[in-house]
Scaffold this active site. Structure first.
Site, PDB file in Angstrom:
ATOM      1  N   TYR A 101      25.540  34.931 -54.762  1.00  0.00           N
ATOM      2  CA  TYR A 101      26.876  35.046 -55.363  1.00  0.00           C
ATOM      3  C   TYR A 101      27.014  36.456 -55.933  1.00  0.00           C
ATOM      4  CZ  TYR A 101      30.681  34.492 -58.734  1.00  0.00           C
ATOM      5  OH  TYR A 101      31.844  34.651 -59.435  1.00  0.00           O
ATOM      6  N   GLU A 188      35.435  38.537 -55.662  1.00  0.00           N
ATOM      7  CA  GLU A 188      34.274  37.637 -55.663  1.00  0.00           C
ATOM      8  C   GLU A 188      33.843  37.339 -54.232  1.00  0.00           C
ATOM      9  OE1 GLU A 188      33.891  33.669 -58.173  1.00  0.00           O
ATOM     10  OE2 GLU A 188      34.868  33.247 -56.265  1.00  0.00           O
TER      11      GLU A 188
END
Lengths: 390, 301
Positions: A101, A188
């Site tokens: 992530y 993101e």
């Protein structure tokens, strides 16, 4: 402003971050053709500006073009988090060894950018932070220096062989640059996949553009997906007014976000239900006339609260606009005024001269009066309905 | 972030329509405006004060303590950094819709130069009877009069309404600090509360918050140990989640930034959280024992 995955990924590609080959499709046949062109097993993904698409059934693997067509047909038209799926992204499947992530976002706590990295990708980062806090790294960045390579390596380092710190650091630096170059409030990548050959590929991308920066990012903004809006909300936006339609019956016009929210709160406190949020503070204070027309265009509105407490927004200008619209429309709903602050003496004189009314001394009294009307109307309507029924 | 009478103020963007309108009002109220900035009009006079090419020039030639910016959104970064690098200790940034990354750059420069910033998207600062900076209706006697209650507000319009209720209840204000409605701002709720706690003219504090962000929760951490009473009103209890309610900072995501979370945090810190702004008078009277905060015989000049 939010972006669908297919509109966000070019931002990554331009920054040098690899993304899978993909094609956008709006129907099953296009999806089949896209899969045939890509020539490998594919993933078919619903394009909506919302997370958790997989959980909603909006992401499906397809081994061949016919399966891709079937997947697209199943996904198109779905409703995911209030967004209708109108297109799918058909992408080549990746040989995934691990999922990480990575994100950069505006952080109110440090009043600067924040970079986040975790070797636990592919799931909700809030859940990872709650269950495995030591697996989520955060680093506030000094915006005058940017994300320096040493800081990026420190974020990615110490996880052992599962994370190659140099390649991840490179992606983080590129991600930070893309965030800066596009005025993102959030950029993101989840998951950031490590392929079996060691390369890093962004399998998904979430981009939110700072609404205040749209003016200098027009090309990017044109690829964004507008918030779902009602017809009245769209009309308001075209007029440059912030209007949110609610399900109550007390119409609201106030100046300033804080005062408008408070007007809604106090209506609720007195047992009523607001019909809308509409503020004409700041630069919009000269738009009282179209504002009133909007509020009255909602057929649910049974009465109107006009609540002005002027600072920058002059109450004489706003009241003048409301009176102009009132005289043009001659509406039949009762109206309840509370007017204080900059220009209020002139505003009061105008109301007296043109409408023959004196504003209530306090907002609470104006709102209590308005709520009493809706209660009376409701009781009368119920009585009428009961009478009609017998 | 309190401005008192006698402090020297410059107005960046003094020659614009709003800059002119509000400079005249600040001057009429008693704010000591010593100059303005507009690179295209330097060397001239406007509103009776000299116009400089930059804040740097204004600092060298006039000197000032506070700068207030009437500058369009995309010009704020350069103007604010000009003032900060000139050594300006306090800035008031009124502009709404300044790109957030520009705000971050301004705040980084402020930190590096030990400057304090109110805003962006604030209506300004008031010390009733002495001065105001920004576009607050300080000159309306039913809203502002000298007293001993400090007010911190994210919203100009709602802060003004709270002041109206204070004055109607017989109180007056020691200082009004507008901190602004943006998600990232220079002076937080907590920092403004700390300034009022340290201020010897302030006996009680009213916190005017709204949904979104975590500033009220952070302020509650400090308020817990304060001796001065604190009363709060939080706007947005009736707002739907997931929508920006006019202010860029006023958005609830999940329980984060919610009205319930703020109310809980403040109540746990001993703060009375009001259901409606008109409750502020009775709450302060209960906390202070009568409208001792009022100075009824003093009216603004």
């Amino acid at each position: 402003m939010n972006f669908e995955e297919h509109a966000a990924k070019p931002v990554l590609r331009a920054a040098g971050i690899a993304v899978p080959r993909g094609r956008l499709a709006r129907n099953g046949a296009d999806a089949r053709a896209a899969a045939a062109e890509l020539g490998a097993p594919v993933v078919v993904k619903a394009q909506v500006p919302a997370g958790k698409r997989g959980k909603a059934g909006g992401v499906r693997a397809a081994g061949d073009p016919l399966a891709a067509e079937a997947a697209a047909e199943a996904i198109l038209g779905m409703d995911i988090a209030g967004h209708r799926v109108e297109s799918v992204l058909v992408e080549e499947q990746a040989a995934i060894a691990a999922e990480y992530y990575a994100a950069v976002l505006n952080d109110p706590a440090s009043r600067g950018p924040l970079v986040i990295f975790s070797p636990e990708g592919g799931m909700d980062i809030e859940e990872v932070a709650a269950s495995k806090p030591d697996r989520v790294r955060r680093a506030p960045v000094d915006i005058t220096r940017g994300l320096e390579p040493e800081s990026a390596r420190a974020l990615a380092g110490g996880f052992g062989p599962e994370v190659d710190e140099a390649t991840v650091a490179e992606v983080l630096v590129a991600l930070y640059r893309a965030y800066r170059d596009h005025d993102a409030e959030l950029l993101e990548v989840n998951p950031l996949a490590r392929l079996e050959d060691g390369r890093l590929v962004a399998l998904d991308c979430k981009l939110a553009l700072d609404d205040s920066a749209v003016k200098r990012r027009e090309a990017l903004a044109s690829a964004g997906r507008p918030e779902p809006m009602t017809a009245l909300e769209a009309r308001a936006e075209a007029l440059g007014l912030k209007y949110i339609e609610l399900d109550g019956d007390v119409g609201v016009i106030a100046n300033g976000a804080g005062l408008t929210m408070t007007t809604m709160d106090v209506i609720t406190h007195h047992g009523g239900r607001p019909a809308n949020f509409l503020e004409i503070g700041g630069e919009a204070y000269t738009k009282a006339k179209p504002a009133l027309e909007l509020v009255l265009a909602n057929p649910r509105v049974k009465c109107l609260v006009v609540n002005f407490c002027g600072a920058f927004a002059r109450t004489d200008v706003m009241t003048g606009g409301v009176l102009d619209a009132w005289e043009a429309l001659s509406p039949e709903v009762p109206v309840f005024f509370s007017v204080h602050g900059t220009g209020s003496a002139e505003a009061r004189a105008m109301l007296k001269a043109r409408l023959g009314v004196t504003p209530y001394p306090t907002m609470d009294e104006a709102i209590a009066g308005a709520v009493a009307v809706t209660v009376t109307v409701t009781v009368t309507a119920r009585a009428a309905a009961a009478e009609g029924g017998t | 972030m309190i401005v008192r009478g006698g402090e020297r103020v410059i107005v960046q963007g003094i020659t614009g329509k709003q800059g002119t309108f509000w400079t005249e009002r600040m001057q009429a109220y008693g704010t000591r405006v010593v100059g303005g900035v507009n690179p295209k009009r330097s060397g001239t006079e406007h509103c009776g004060v000299p116009v400089f090419a930059s804040a740097g020039d204004a600092m060298r030639e006039a000197g000032f303590d506070v700068s207030v910016l009437f500058i369009p959104p995309l010009g704020v970064r350069a103007a604010a950094i000009d003032a900060i690098e000139a050594g300006c200790p306090r800035l008031v940034v009124l502009t709404e819709h300044v790109p957030v990354q520009d705000v971050m750059e301004v705040l980084a420069a402020a930190r590096a130069n030990s400057a304090a910033v109110a805003g962006p998207n604030t209506a300004g600062l008031v010390t009733p009877g002495e001065c105001f900076v920004g576009f607050m209706p300080a000159f309306e006697p039913d809203l502002f009069r000298p007293g001993r209650v400090g007010v911190v507000s994210r919203s100009g319009s709602l802060g003004t309404l709270i002041c109206l209720n204070l004055v109607q209840a017989g109180f007056g204000e020691s200082a009004f600090i507008g901190i602004g409605g943006d998600p990232i701002i220079g002076t937080t709720t907590r920092e403004a509360v700390e300034a009022l706690d340290a201020d010897d003219r302030t006996d009680a504090v009213v916190v005017v918050g709204e949904i979104g962000g975590a500033m009220e929760e952070e302020a509650a951490e400090y308020i817990r140990d304060m001796r001065k009473p604190v009363v709060a009103f939080i706007a947005g209890g009736a707002s739907p989640p997931g929508k920006k309610m006019g202010h860029a900072g006023a958005i609830v995501m999940g329980d984060k930034g919610s009205w319930a979370s703020k109310r809980r945090a403040l109540e746990a810190a001993g703060v009375e959280v009001l259901d409606t702004p008109s409750g502020v008078g009775p709450a302060l009277r209960a906390a202070l024992g009568g409208p001792a905060g009022a100075a009824p015989s003093v009216s603004p000049p």
